[in-house]
Design a protein around this motif. Structure first.
Motif, PDB file in Angstrom:
ATOM      1  N   PRO A  59       0.947  -1.248  -0.011  1.00 21.95           N
ATOM      2  CA  PRO A  59       0.005   0.053  -0.150  1.00 21.95           C
ATOM      3  C   PRO A  59       0.852   1.220   0.090  1.00 21.95           C
ATOM      4  CG  PRO A  59      -0.788  -1.448   1.745  1.00 21.95           C
ATOM      5  CD  PRO A  59       0.569  -1.894   1.218  1.00 21.95           C
ATOM      6  N   GLY A  60       0.582   2.104  -0.901  1.00 20.77           N
ATOM      7  CA  GLY A  60       1.243   3.468  -0.825  1.00 20.77           C
ATOM      8  C   GLY A  60       2.566   3.291  -1.738  1.00 20.77           C
ATOM      9  N   ALA A  61       2.861   2.203  -2.134  1.00 18.81           N
ATOM     10  CA  ALA A  61       4.233   2.114  -2.991  1.00 18.81           C
ATOM     11  C   ALA A  61       4.129   3.073  -4.146  1.00 18.81           C
ATOM     12  CB  ALA A  61       4.285   0.904  -3.453  1.00 18.81           C
ATOM     13  N   SER A  89      -7.928   0.679  -1.471  1.00 17.43           N
ATOM     14  CA  SER A  89      -7.584   2.149  -1.303  1.00 17.43           C
ATOM     15  C   SER A  89      -7.085   2.779  -2.476  1.00 17.43           C
ATOM     16  CB  SER A  89      -6.624   2.114   0.054  1.00 17.43           C
ATOM     17  OG  SER A  89      -5.386   1.495  -0.591  1.00 17.43           O
ATOM     18  N   SER A  90      -7.208   2.453  -3.607  1.00 18.56           N
ATOM     19  CA  SER A  90      -6.739   3.056  -4.765  1.00 18.56           C
ATOM     20  C   SER A  90      -7.494   4.163  -5.122  1.00 18.56           C
ATOM     21  CB  SER A  90      -6.885   2.178  -5.951  1.00 18.56           C
ATOM     22  OG  SER A  90      -6.682   2.760  -7.256  1.00 18.56           O
ATOM     23  N   PRO A  91      -6.912   5.286  -5.723  1.00 19.21           N
ATOM     24  CA  PRO A  91      -7.719   6.586  -5.990  1.00 19.21           C
ATOM     25  C   PRO A  91      -8.705   6.108  -6.983  1.00 19.21           C
ATOM     26  CG  PRO A  91      -5.010   6.882  -6.220  1.00 19.21           C
ATOM     27  CD  PRO A  91      -5.205   5.694  -5.755  1.00 19.21           C
ATOM     28  N   VAL A 195      11.582   0.406  -8.614  1.00 18.20           N
ATOM     29  CA  VAL A 195      11.986   0.997  -7.400  1.00 18.20           C
ATOM     30  C   VAL A 195      11.450   2.619  -7.395  1.00 18.20           C
ATOM     31  CG1 VAL A 195      13.636   1.551  -5.608  1.00 18.20           C
ATOM     32  CG2 VAL A 195      13.995  -0.470  -6.900  1.00 18.20           C
ATOM     33  N   ASN A 196      10.164   2.740  -6.688  1.00 20.82           N
ATOM     34  CA  ASN A 196       9.611   4.002  -6.738  1.00 20.82           C
ATOM     35  C   ASN A 196       9.947   4.723  -5.663  1.00 20.82           C
ATOM     36  OD1 ASN A 196       7.870   5.953  -8.203  1.00 20.82           O
ATOM     37  ND2 ASN A 196       6.247   5.288  -6.628  1.00 20.82           N
ATOM     38  N   LYS A 197       9.613   5.986  -5.824  1.00 19.47           N
ATOM     39  CA  LYS A 197      10.058   6.877  -4.802  1.00 19.47           C
ATOM     40  C   LYS A 197      11.600   7.184  -4.503  1.00 19.47           C
ATOM     41  CE  LYS A 197       5.673   6.676  -2.117  1.00 19.47           C
ATOM     42  NZ  LYS A 197       5.001   6.608  -1.001  1.00 19.47           N
ATOM     43  N   ALA A 198      12.069   7.201  -5.897  1.00 17.59           N
ATOM     44  CA  ALA A 198      13.492   7.256  -5.811  1.00 17.59           C
ATOM     45  C   ALA A 198      13.999   8.371  -5.334  1.00 17.59           C
ATOM     46  CB  ALA A 198      13.961   6.634  -7.281  1.00 17.59           C
ATOM     47  N   ASP A 199      13.285   9.491  -5.318  1.00 18.51           N
ATOM     48  CA  ASP A 199      13.689  10.764  -4.684  1.00 18.51           C
ATOM     49  C   ASP A 199      14.052  10.541  -3.191  1.00 18.51           C
ATOM     50  OD1 ASP A 199      10.821  10.129  -4.581  1.00 18.51           O
ATOM     51  OD2 ASP A 199      10.465  12.184  -4.112  1.00 18.51           O
ATOM     52  N   ARG A 200      13.685   9.395  -2.593  1.00 20.22           N
ATOM     53  CA  ARG A 200      13.929   9.343  -1.249  1.00 20.22           C
ATOM     54  C   ARG A 200      15.391   8.516  -1.265  1.00 20.22           C
ATOM     55  NH1 ARG A 200       8.228   7.473   1.321  1.00 20.22           N
ATOM     56  NH2 ARG A 200       7.076   9.473   1.086  1.00 20.22           N
ATOM     57  N   ASP A 201      15.833   8.436   0.191  1.00 21.05           N
ATOM     58  CA  ASP A 201      17.010   7.875   0.522  1.00 21.05           C
ATOM     59  C   ASP A 201      16.861   6.328   0.378  1.00 21.05           C
ATOM     60  OD1 ASP A 201      18.379   9.946   0.667  1.00 21.05           O
ATOM     61  OD2 ASP A 201      18.297  10.112   2.858  1.00 21.05           O
ATOM     62  N   VAL A 230      10.353   8.116 -10.003  1.00 17.38           N
ATOM     63  CA  VAL A 230       9.686   8.993  -9.213  1.00 17.38           C
ATOM     64  C   VAL A 230       8.331   9.228  -9.834  1.00 17.38           C
ATOM     65  CG1 VAL A 230       9.915  11.184  -8.066  1.00 17.38           C
ATOM     66  CG2 VAL A 230      12.027  10.085  -8.606  1.00 17.38           C
ATOM     67  N   ALA A 231       7.463   8.542  -9.304  1.00 21.84           N
ATOM     68  CA  ALA A 231       6.036   8.512 -10.362  1.00 21.84           C
ATOM     69  C   ALA A 231       5.585   9.838 -10.256  1.00 21.84           C
ATOM     70  CB  ALA A 231       5.193   7.545  -9.653  1.00 21.84           C
ATOM     71  N   THR A 232       5.730  10.795  -9.166  1.00 19.80           N
ATOM     72  CA  THR A 232       4.948  11.916  -9.202  1.00 19.80           C
ATOM     73  C   THR A 232       5.761  13.126  -9.879  1.00 19.80           C
ATOM     74  OG1 THR A 232       6.496  12.278  -7.050  1.00 19.80           O
ATOM     75  CG2 THR A 232       4.191  11.921  -6.719  1.00 19.80           C
TER      76      THR A 232
HETATM   77  N1  LIG Z   1       7.853  11.146  -2.833  1.00 21.93           N
HETATM   78  C1  LIG Z   1       7.121  10.594  -3.703  1.00 21.93           C
HETATM   79  N2  LIG Z   1       5.933  10.414  -3.400  1.00 21.93           N
HETATM   80  C2  LIG Z   1       5.316   9.413  -4.435  1.00 21.93           C
HETATM   81  C3  LIG Z   1       6.027   8.834  -5.532  1.00 21.93           C
HETATM   82  N3  LIG Z   1       4.949   8.009  -6.074  1.00 21.93           N
HETATM   83  C4  LIG Z   1       3.768   8.317  -5.457  1.00 21.93           C
HETATM   84  N4  LIG Z   1       4.031   9.018  -4.388  1.00 21.93           N
HETATM   85  C5  LIG Z   1       2.933   9.510  -3.418  1.00 21.93           C
HETATM   86  O1  LIG Z   1       2.499   8.306  -2.498  1.00 21.93           O
HETATM   87  C6  LIG Z   1       1.237   8.311  -2.125  1.00 21.93           C
HETATM   88  C7  LIG Z   1       0.716   6.953  -2.497  1.00 21.93           C
HETATM   89  O2  LIG Z   1       0.814   6.892  -4.179  1.00 21.93           O
HETATM   90  P1  LIG Z   1      -0.225   5.914  -4.701  1.00 21.93           P
HETATM   91  O3  LIG Z   1       0.165   5.964  -6.167  1.00 21.93           O
HETATM   92  O4  LIG Z   1      -1.680   6.129  -4.350  1.00 21.93           O
HETATM   93  O5  LIG Z   1       0.291   4.638  -4.349  1.00 21.93           O
HETATM   94  P2  LIG Z   1      -0.764   3.188  -4.361  1.00 21.93           P
HETATM   95  O6  LIG Z   1       0.654   2.165  -4.288  1.00 21.93           O
HETATM   96  O7  LIG Z   1      -1.318   3.178  -5.481  1.00 21.93           O
HETATM   97  O8  LIG Z   1      -1.155   3.073  -3.109  1.00 21.93           O
HETATM   98  P3  LIG Z   1      -2.508   2.196  -2.569  1.00 21.93           P
HETATM   99  O9  LIG Z   1      -3.464   2.078  -3.707  1.00 21.93           O
HETATM  100  O10 LIG Z   1      -3.315   3.080  -1.454  1.00 21.93           O
HETATM  101  O11 LIG Z   1      -2.002   0.950  -2.364  1.00 21.93           O
HETATM  102  C8  LIG Z   1       0.533   9.340  -2.680  1.00 21.93           C
HETATM  103  O12 LIG Z   1       0.369  10.657  -2.070  1.00 21.93           O
HETATM  104  C9  LIG Z   1       1.636   9.847  -4.003  1.00 21.93           C
HETATM  105  O13 LIG Z   1       1.677  11.061  -4.512  1.00 21.93           O
HETATM  106  C10 LIG Z   1       7.138   9.052  -5.492  1.00 21.93           C
HETATM  107  O14 LIG Z   1       8.075   8.431  -6.537  1.00 21.93           O
HETATM  108  N5  LIG Z   1       7.878  10.075  -4.690  1.00 21.93           N
END
Ligand SMILES: Nc1nc2c(ncn2[C@@H]2O[C@H](COP(=O)(O)OP(=O)(O)OP(=O)(O)O)[C@@H](O)[C@H]2O)c(=O)[nH]1
Ligand SMILES: [Mg+2]
Length: 477
Positions: A59-61, A89-91, A195-201, A230-232
């Protein structure tokens, strides 16, 4: 299976790409509507055009954010996109914070994108099947790119996930335990690691861990690439898209064919399994074939293995399995199960012969040494009966005591001769119920006391091929 007009119309709607038809069909798949089977048969020949990508992870990945990004890329190329979110919980399924959903507003309002969430409850293990069905519907409706988002690494999710052509496992830094979960469940199905959120350590450390794991594992002809994103912001997404394209090219090549075949086999296999499980479940049903078998085993009448074999035999005899697309209906207990086949008829009890008088009719049988053993008046049938043993069976001579009794009538119609055949049965109530369910014409639906106090009932000759049949319950049963 006859195809109703409603099914035909819906199939046409799907093939024409009409959104309400697609939505309705997926609802059928999801709710286990029995009509779905016929519908799928109609549209399945038109599937196979879509590219199906699965994304899974904790969740939240960032699965949804990645899914949205991939969807936008496909839209730029003019491809229609179907998104299936198997994730509470997906948007996409509406459970996430509003902000996420607003960020994806463009997708929700784009007519070239269809977003559908699948309920994760109430599927009796059929979630993977329902999702695969939803994907087929979208495929038949002309969606070129289908993205399936699932959460977690539970067995159900793995099953869903492995249906996709390209399976993407999404990880994030600081989630060391995830690697363990992947080893346990997803290793063999992952085609690509992100490996997402690569903007993190710590992103590089996760990449290293995955690479190490891949070195140790057996990954066959395709070595799953590891991509940092970095998906965002969209960083790494081009690389992800190009790796996905590579994987697709691999699938289209000779080695990919094998993987495709494996996946198709898996899908069929899980349908077969689901079907069998359902059948096995049906043993517990209303009439409790399992209950009866257990009673037999506890009474030491049968060993467990034999009881199981009888049940298996009866399930196989039962012909067509209950439809997979009616998960909420109780499966009928197979007819032949209750009572067990070998208990149905135990022997020929006797042959009934109508005679004008017992004295006259008996003389011939005396010559053969078949001496009268027992004589009795059965008032309810207006007869006197005389029994002569023939091995394990008897002859029963019947003399009428009244001009309006059944034997008097038979004599009047046909003269003396064979009147009925009597078979001994183990459990007459069960046999009658079974015959009744099979549509057999019964003269007596409930047993009555016949000669010797045995519980008996008659079956009409119209159902037996011309023989008046008496059923007599084995005494002591
Ligand atoms: N910093 C950062 N935040 C991210 C990144 N990708 C996604 N997020 C944030 O992480 C949160 C969760 O992202 P989602 O895409 O909803 O993740 P998910 O895996 O679909 O989550 P669930 O469906 O709830 O399991 C959101 O607030 C995003 O904006 C990233 O690469 N870096
Ligand atoms: Mg999500």
């Amino acid at each position: 299976m006859p195809v109703s007009g409603a099914v035909q119309d819906l199939a046409e709607g799907i093939l024409a790409g009409r959104v309400p038809a697609v939505a309705r069909a997926i609802t059928w798949a999801e709710s286990g509507d029995p009509r779905f089977q016929a519908l799928l048969a109609l549209v399945f020949p038109r599937t196979g055009g879509a590219r199906v990508t699965g994304l899974t992870g904790s969740p939240g990945a960032g699965k949804s954010t990645l899914t949205a990004a991939l969807a936008r890329k496909a839209r730029i190329l003019g491809r229609k996109v179907g998104i299936v979110a198997v994730d509470p919980s997906s948007p996409f399924s509406g459970g996430a914070i509003l902000g996420d959903r607003i960020r994806m507003q463009d997708l929700y309002t784009d007519p070239g994108v269809l977003i559908r969430s699948m309920a994760t409850r109430g599927h009796l293990g059929g979630l993977a099947r329902a999702t695969a069905d939803a994907v087929d519907v979208l495929d038949a409706a002309g969606y070129d790119e289908i993205l399936v988002e699932t959460v977690g690494v539970g067995q159900d999710e793995v099953e869903v996930f492995r249906l996709a052509e390209s399976c993407v496992v999404v990880l994030t830094p600081g989630m060391g335990d995830d690697i363990q979960a992947i080893k346990a469940g997803l290793m063999e199905v992952a085609d690509l690691f992100v490996v997402n959120k690569a903007d993190r350590d710590g992103a590089d450390r996760v990449v290293q861990e995955i690479l190490q794991m891949l070195e140790l594992g057996d990954h066959g002809a395709w070595l799953p690439p590891v991509v940092k994103t970095v998906a965002t912001t969209g960083a790494g997404l081009d690389e992800l898209a190009s790796k996905l394209a590579e994987h697709r090219a691999f699938l289209d090549g000779p080695q990919g064919a094998q993987r495709k075949r494996e996946r198709t086999k898996k899908r069929i296999e899980s349908l077969v399994k689901e079907n069998f499980l359902r059948k096995v479940e049906s043993l517990r049903g209303d009439r409790g074939a399992l209950e009866k078998a257990a009673a037999h085993v506890e009474a030491r009448l049968e060993d467990p293995m034999s009881a199981a074999r009888t049940l298996i035999g009866a399930l196989e005899e039962d012909g067509g399995p209950p439809s997979l697309y009616s998960p909420f209906e109780k499966s009928p207990v197979p007819k032949s199960l209750d009572p067990k086949p070998k208990d149905l008829v135990t022997r020929v009890s006797h042959l009934g012969i109508a005679v004008k008088s017992l004295a006259e009719g008996g003389a011939f049988w005396d010559l053969l040494g078949l001496i009268e053993e027992h004589r009795e008046e059965v008032a309810s049938q207006k007869v006197v009966t005389s029994f002569r043993a023939v091995g394990e069976s008897h002859l029963e001579l019947l003399e009428s005591t009244s001009s309006d009794g059944p034997i008097a009538k038979a004599l009047e119609k046909r003269g003396p001769g064979i009147h009925h055949l009597c078979l001994e049965v183990g459990d007459i109530d069960a046999v009658l119920a079974m015959l009744k369910a099979a549509g057999v014409k019964l003269i007596n639906e409930t047993p009555f006391a016949g000669a010797g106090g045995c519980r008996v009932a008659f079956v009409h000759p119209a159902s037996t091929g011309g023989i008046l049949l008496e059923l007599s319950e084995k005494s002591g049963s």
